[in-house]
Scaffold this motif. Structure first.
Motif, PDB file in Angstrom:
ATOM      1  N   ASN A 320       0.868  -1.176   0.000  1.00 24.16           N
ATOM      2  CA  ASN A 320       0.000   0.000   0.000  1.00 24.16           C
ATOM      3  C   ASN A 320       0.906   1.227   0.000  1.00 24.16           C
ATOM      4  N   PRO A 321       0.813   2.111  -0.987  1.00 23.55           N
ATOM      5  CA  PRO A 321       1.717   3.266  -1.032  1.00 23.55           C
ATOM      6  C   PRO A 321       1.573   4.213   0.149  1.00 23.55           C
ATOM      7  N   SER A 322       0.523   4.050   0.953  1.00 22.96           N
ATOM      8  CA  SER A 322       0.329   4.881   2.146  1.00 22.96           C
ATOM      9  C   SER A 322       0.820   4.210   3.422  1.00 22.96           C
ATOM     10  N   ASP A 323       1.372   3.009   3.296  1.00 25.95           N
ATOM     11  CA  ASP A 323       1.764   2.198   4.455  1.00 25.95           C
ATOM     12  C   ASP A 323       3.198   2.526   4.873  1.00 25.95           C
ATOM     13  N   GLU A 373      -4.812  11.573   2.678  1.00 26.01           N
ATOM     14  CA  GLU A 373      -3.571  12.263   3.056  1.00 26.01           C
ATOM     15  C   GLU A 373      -2.580  11.371   3.807  1.00 26.01           C
ATOM     16  N   ASP A 374      -2.914  10.098   4.018  1.00 22.17           N
ATOM     17  CA  ASP A 374      -2.038   9.217   4.797  1.00 22.17           C
ATOM     18  C   ASP A 374      -0.665   9.025   4.137  1.00 22.17           C
ATOM     19  N   ARG A 375      -0.626   8.971   2.807  1.00 19.77           N
ATOM     20  CA  ARG A 375       0.652   8.744   2.137  1.00 19.77           C
ATOM     21  C   ARG A 375       1.630   9.882   2.396  1.00 19.77           C
ATOM     22  N   GLY A 380       6.411  11.794   4.912  1.00 21.24           N
ATOM     23  CA  GLY A 380       6.989  12.876   5.707  1.00 21.24           C
ATOM     24  C   GLY A 380       7.700  12.354   6.939  1.00 21.24           C
ATOM     25  N   LEU A 381       7.121  11.342   7.585  1.00 17.98           N
ATOM     26  CA  LEU A 381       7.765  10.767   8.767  1.00 17.98           C
ATOM     27  C   LEU A 381       9.100  10.137   8.400  1.00 17.98           C
ATOM     28  N   VAL A 382       9.125   9.357   7.321  1.00 18.47           N
ATOM     29  CA  VAL A 382      10.374   8.710   6.909  1.00 18.47           C
ATOM     30  C   VAL A 382      11.412   9.761   6.523  1.00 18.47           C
ATOM     31  N   LYS A 383      10.983  10.819   5.875  1.00 19.84           N
ATOM     32  CA  LYS A 383      11.907  11.901   5.512  1.00 19.84           C
ATOM     33  C   LYS A 383      12.496  12.544   6.761  1.00 19.84           C
ATOM     34  N   PRO A 414      -1.616   5.828  15.259  1.00 15.77           N
ATOM     35  CA  PRO A 414      -2.806   5.048  14.888  1.00 15.77           C
ATOM     36  C   PRO A 414      -3.272   5.328  13.465  1.00 15.77           C
ATOM     37  N   GLN A 415      -3.231   6.591  13.055  1.00 11.32           N
ATOM     38  CA  GLN A 415      -3.662   6.910  11.705  1.00 11.32           C
ATOM     39  C   GLN A 415      -2.666   6.399  10.671  1.00 11.32           C
ATOM     40  N   LEU A 416      -1.374   6.506  10.984  1.00 10.22           N
ATOM     41  CA  LEU A 416      -0.362   6.000  10.063  1.00 10.22           C
ATOM     42  C   LEU A 416      -0.517   4.495   9.832  1.00 10.22           C
TER      43      LEU A 416
END
Length: 440
Positions: A320-323, A373-375, A380-383, A414-416
């Motif tokens: 999933n590209p948002s995962d 907007e999850d992706r 952003g977190l990984v960056k 939880p949302q991520l």
């Protein structure tokens, strides 16, 4: 049998172990916790003696062959209260005589459901539980002759999770199911072995942090925690292979979700010729006539430089590209996956996303929590993480963990994780067709 080289239990592992011992010592300072320690010791003795564990179930199955549709029941943590989830899956014995390097959408869907079942099986092995043996019933519906979930014993109770935390055991729970399949075209017969690996459960999450350093690769460069789990399964498969008729052809299917997906793809990589942790291939897997793997939400699990070559084209990672889990450990640290990535559609406000949400709600009984907007939040977190910590070595430096924690502090976890859970994947596979997916 695969053996883990001593070098892998290195300086960082000993440092973490010493820290854990210190924390446990502090925790055991009061009498209440000492009583808890006695409980843990008693459980350890039960493990050694093989007593006081839930007995493995016995489920009768009907012989089902060829192509058919089955309804698989299981439980999901985020479904409506008291709601049992059901998924219809297609099955065809002919799949295991076809080219394993061709993506099979129906098989990917079946693997996604079986991987969710693997998580649900844990409840059966808890004392006093009335939960059904979901894995045994699922494989009975698919016409399998033998099913084993004995690895769940001593690995599904809260006390077992605590023991795993204290002794640093990289245990793994998995289902092994076998079935004789016959080609409708040639009449050839094979013994099909399906291995479904449970995802991270309880203290097994700590195994995800045992990352092999890409910069000091001396062997395969595979993620250490996942490798240790795979090693146990290989030993089991070796023992089982020794008891089967060598004159019958063998086919293997490996699948799992999250941690289970990482372990499943490592198992398939050994069959494809990757160097295992002992420096050799695993005989039980290497003897197969056909091997394929479908990992759902597969994290990055190797720094092997040849992981994306054609050798591993029978390994499919459905992503999933948002995962955010599929983005970790970061590629910037030198990590990737074996095989090919199968990208689900991007969640948005389009008709396909609406169909995915409708499928999720129909099976789960609750509204789908995934957002468009999850992706961006996951990326952003990984960056932020890679900007704060440039490498694995830096992560384990004195300030590395602090920098990592600071980068993660504002994340809506939880949302991520909404895009990560099994039923989000199942809903996407229900809604999509192969033409909606991108394979790289």
């Amino acid at each position: 049998m695969l053996r883990l080289p001593h070098r892998r239990r290195g300086r960082r592992g000993r440092a973490r172990g010493a820290l854990l011992v210190l924390l446990v010592t502090v925790a055991l300072a009061d009498s209440a916790t000492l009583a808890g320690a006695a409980v843990l010791h008693a459980r350890h003795l039960e493990r050694v003696s093989g007593t006081n564990a839930v007995t493995a179930p016995s489920v009768t199955s009907e012989r089902r062959t060829g192509a058919f549709t089955a309804t698989i029941d299981y439980a999901s943590l985020f479904s409506a209260e008291g709601h049992q989830v059901s998924s219809k899956v297609a099955w065809d014995d002919d799949w295991f005589f076809q080219d394993p390097t061709s993506y099979n959408h129906e098989l990917a869907h079946a693997c996604a459901v079986l991987s969710a079942v693997a998580n649900a099986e844990s409840a059966y092995y808890q004392q006093g539980s009335t939960s059904p043996a979901y894995a045994e019933h699922a494989f009975a519906e698919l016409g399998f002759e033998e099913v084993s979930t004995t690895s769940y014993r001593y690995r599904s109770e809260v006390v077992d999770e605590v023991l795993g935390l204290l002794d640093g055991t990289d245990v793994v729970a998995y289902t092994v199911a076998t079935k004789h399949v016959r080609s409708s075209v040639t009449g050839e017969e094979r013994l099909l072995t399906v291995v479904v690996v449970r995802g991270s459960y309880g203290s097994e999450w700590l195994s995800n942090a045992k990352i092999e350093d890409a910069s000091d690769e001396a062997g395969s460069g595979d993620h250490l925690g996942f490798t240790l789990a795979a090693e146990e399964i290989v030993a089991d498969l070796e023992a089982r292979a020794a008891e089967t008729d060598p004159g019958v052809g063998r086919a293997y299917l490996f699948c799992g979700h999250s941690r289970g997906a990482a372990v499943a793809t490592l198992l398939a990589s050994y069959a494809d010729g990757a160097v295992g942790p002992s420096g050799t291939r695993a005989d039980a897997i290497a003897s197969a006539d056909s091997v394929c793997a479908y990992g759902l939400a597969t994290p990055n699990c190797t720094s092997a430089t040849d992981a994306r070559t054609a050798r591993y084209d029978n390994i499919f990672n459905v992503l999933n590209p948002s995962d955010v889990v599929t983005m970790l450990p970061p590629a910037a640290w030198g990590y990737g996956r074996y095989g090919r990535d199968v990208w689900l559609p991007q969640t948005g406000d389009d008709a396909l996303s609406d169909a995915m949400r409708a499928s999720y709600e129909a099976s789960m009984g609750v509204e789908c929590p995934v957002r468009a907007e999850d992706r961006a939040q996951a990326e952003g977190l990984v960056k932020d993480v890679t900007a704060a910590v440039g490498s694995l070595e830096e992560l384990f430096s004195p300030g590395g963990l602090l920098a990592f924690a600071q980068a993660c502090v504002s994340a809506d976890v939880p949302q991520l994780l909404a895009s990560h859970y099994p039923n989000s994947y199942i809903a996407w596979l229900d809604a999509a067709v192969p033409e909606d997916l991108a394979i790289s």
